[in-house]
Design an enzyme around this catalytic site. Structure first.
Site, short mmCIF file in Angstrom:
data_model
loop_
_atom_site.label_atom_id
_atom_site.label_comp_id
_atom_site.label_asym_id
_atom_site.label_seq_id
_atom_site.Cartn_x
_atom_site.Cartn_y
_atom_site.Cartn_z
N LYS A 1 0.85 -1.19 0.00
CA LYS A 1 0.00 0.00 0.00
C LYS A 1 0.89 1.23 0.00
O LYS A 1 1.95 1.24 0.63
CB LYS A 1 -0.86 0.02 1.27
CG LYS A 1 -2.09 0.87 1.16
CD LYS A 1 -3.24 0.09 0.58
CE LYS A 1 -4.48 0.93 0.40
NZ LYS A 1 -5.63 0.14 -0.06
N GLY B 1 -25.36 2.93 2.55
CA GLY B 1 -24.58 3.62 1.53
C GLY B 1 -25.24 3.43 0.18
O GLY B 1 -25.74 2.34 -0.12
N ALA C 1 -22.72 0.04 -3.92
CA ALA C 1 -24.12 -0.21 -3.55
C ALA C 1 -25.04 -0.14 -4.75
O ALA C 1 -25.97 -0.93 -4.90
CB ALA C 1 -24.55 0.78 -2.49
P1 NAD Z 1 -18.62 5.56 -2.57
O1 NAD Z 1 -17.91 6.73 -1.98
O2 NAD Z 1 -19.07 5.61 -3.98
O3 NAD Z 1 -19.90 5.20 -1.68
C1 NAD Z 1 -19.96 5.32 -0.30
C2 NAD Z 1 -21.30 5.93 0.04
O4 NAD Z 1 -21.50 5.88 1.44
C3 NAD Z 1 -21.41 7.41 -0.36
O5 NAD Z 1 -22.55 7.60 -1.18
C4 NAD Z 1 -21.54 8.13 0.97
O6 NAD Z 1 -22.33 9.29 0.90
C5 NAD Z 1 -22.18 7.05 1.83
N1 NAD Z 1 -22.04 7.25 3.27
C6 NAD Z 1 -21.01 7.80 3.94
N2 NAD Z 1 -21.27 7.81 5.25
C7 NAD Z 1 -22.48 7.25 5.41
C8 NAD Z 1 -23.30 6.96 6.53
N3 NAD Z 1 -22.94 7.30 7.77
N4 NAD Z 1 -24.50 6.37 6.33
C9 NAD Z 1 -24.90 6.07 5.10
N5 NAD Z 1 -24.17 6.29 3.99
C10 NAD Z 1 -22.98 6.89 4.16
O7 NAD Z 1 -17.64 4.31 -2.32
P2 NAD Z 1 -17.70 2.87 -3.00
O8 NAD Z 1 -16.67 2.82 -4.06
O9 NAD Z 1 -19.10 2.52 -3.31
O10 NAD Z 1 -17.17 1.97 -1.82
C11 NAD Z 1 -18.01 1.63 -0.73
C12 NAD Z 1 -17.22 0.84 0.31
O11 NAD Z 1 -16.68 -0.34 -0.29
C13 NAD Z 1 -16.01 1.58 0.89
O12 NAD Z 1 -15.85 1.20 2.23
C14 NAD Z 1 -14.84 1.06 0.07
O13 NAD Z 1 -13.63 1.16 0.78
C15 NAD Z 1 -15.26 -0.38 -0.13
N6 NAD Z 1 -14.66 -1.02 -1.30
C16 NAD Z 1 -14.87 -0.48 -2.54
C17 NAD Z 1 -14.32 -1.10 -3.65
C18 NAD Z 1 -14.55 -0.54 -5.01
O14 NAD Z 1 -14.33 -1.26 -6.00
N7 NAD Z 1 -14.97 0.70 -5.12
C19 NAD Z 1 -13.55 -2.27 -3.50
C20 NAD Z 1 -13.37 -2.81 -2.23
C21 NAD Z 1 -13.94 -2.16 -1.13
#
Ligand code: NAD
Length: 370
Positions: free
Chosen positions: A80, A180, A185
């Site tokens: 990382k 989320g 999602a």
């Molecule tokens: P994203 O930023 O698109 O979505 C996260 C959402 O969570 C946002 O819409 C935000 O407004 C919402 N949020 C924040 N705080 C909140 C709360 N208290 N209650 C409700 N909603 C809340 O991110 P993403 O890419 O969809 O990733 C989501 C999660 O999955 C993260 O934890 C990320 O680390 C993990 N993840 C993502 C990937 C990927 O391919 N993007 C891969 C592995 C893990």
């Protein structure tokens, strides 16, 4: 704690500090373990308060990547990079090209991808200086947005949990509470909706929910209410540490399966607490490995169909984790850690076999007696 002590505690191989005055780059690259292959991991840009905080994050996250890659059956090690800075104001072409130069200097021991605070564009700048950068856009031969693959992995992992709990992996009619409404999602909800699940969704931003509701139907709930919904499945896809002392008592679900990283505030305590409560928890790094699978595929010449096929394998990986948890009567997160460690131990033995080497590395040993 001293740097070497910290490295020893987590079992790191190498930590590189990069400091460049011209670009303002201050970065730490942590290589945890390369038993399985080159360390692959994201590049996080964050307003760390000090070097200590950045170092801790780099060590913790790189170690996590070793486990994620190992359980996913990939041949990558854990690494990382963290860049100390404000992603909103401190980014520049020079910064990321400089970062690329440092990565290049590691000659493939570390392969960088995007993470929180960095995006495809930043990685494209870094890529101008090094071939050891992944996560670039599809237009220039990269893997692009990883979220469809991540979401698919979460979906099949959830189905594997459903099969374990109810004897069928159909999610038709099942109530799923989705925390989320972001990228992961959104794709996940489409799979769930198409299968006939009843979705409850929340986000702190209304427009995010509205975007999801463009393609599916769901009940919208307030952020604080999501834990208490009478749903069989809780799917965290927003923040980390959401399984904690406060939320545990509220949870009414039978399964937790979501894409968010670091869902358990305290791995040991809360993993055990979920087991005691009879909640089946799909370990986060197992079920969200689709993102890693996606960037790993880029290195082989990207094809989304192959990445999706590989992400489908998360179903059987989750089954394996659940089986181990049951047989050894241990929390599922402990079971997946053990599977990761066993694979590392096992594969390290392959290294004991000499298979030819084009470089001469002083195999004669010392020529002169000390
Ligand atoms: P994203 O930023 O698109 O979505 C996260 C959402 O969570 C946002 O819409 C935000 O407004 C919402 N949020 C924040 N705080 C909140 C709360 N208290 N209650 C409700 N909603 C809340 O991110 P993403 O890419 O969809 O990733 C989501 C999660 O999955 C993260 O934890 C990320 O680390 C993990 N993840 C993502 C990937 C990927 O391919 N993007 C891969 C592995 C893990």
């Amino acid at each position: 704690m001293e740097t070497f002590e910290q490295m020893e505690e987590y079992g790191h191989e190498q930590v590189i500090f990069c400091d460049n005055k011209e670009s303002g780059l201050k970065s730490i690259i942590a290589i945890h373990d390369t038993t399985l292959g080159p360390a692959l991991g994201g590049t996080r840009m964050w307003k760390y308060r000090n070097v200590d905080e950045a170092m801790k994050d780099a060590l913790r996250l790189s170690r996590g990547m070793t486990y994620k890659s190992s359980v996913a059956g990939l041949n990558f090690g854990g690494g990382k990079a963290v860049i100390i800075g404000d992603a909103a104001t401190d980014k520049s072409e020079l910064l990321f090209r400089t970062f690329g130069k440092y990565v290049d200097g590691l000659a493939g021991r570390f392969i960088a991808a995007e993470d929180v605070g960095t995006d495809v564009k930043d990685m494209e700048y870094a890529r101008m200086e090094s071939k050891y950068i992944t996560g670039i856009s599809k237009a220039i031969g990269g893997s692009g947005d990883p979220t469809p693959v991540t979401a698919y992995g979460v979906y099949v992992g959830m189905k594997a949990c459903a099969h374990e709990r109810w004897g069928t992996d159909s999610l038709r009619g099942r109530k799923v509470a989705v925390q989320g409404a972001g990228q992961v999602a959104r794709h996940l909800c489409e799979y769930l909706y198409n299968e006939g699940a009843e979705i409850f969704i929340t986000d702190i931003y209304e427009e995010k929910i509205e975007y999801v509701l463009d393609t599916i139907k769901a009940h919208v709930v307030k952020p604080a209410e999501i834990y208490e919904i009478n749903a069989e499945i809780f799917s965290p896809n927003a923040l980390g540490s959401i399984i904690n002392d406060d939320t545990l008592d509220k949870l009414k679900c039978e399964i937790i399966a979501g894409g968010a990283n670091n869902q358990l505030e305290d791995e040991t305590k809360h993993g055990m607490a979920l087991m005691d409560k009879g909640i089946l928890y799909a370990p986060d790094y197992v079920i969200n490995a689709g993102g890693l699978i996606n960037v790993a595929n880029e290195l082989e010449g990207y094809r989304q169909d192959r990445a999706m096929k590989q992400a489908e394998g998360i179903y059987s990986i989750v089954q394996k984790v659940l089986k181990k948890s049951k047989t050894e009567n241990i929390p599922t997160n402990v079971a997946s850690d053990k599977i990761a460690e066993e694979r590392l131990q096992c594969i390290s033995k392959v290294r004991n076999i000499y298979s030819g080497d084009s470089t001469f590395r002083g195999r004669l040993g010392e020529l002169s007696q000390r």
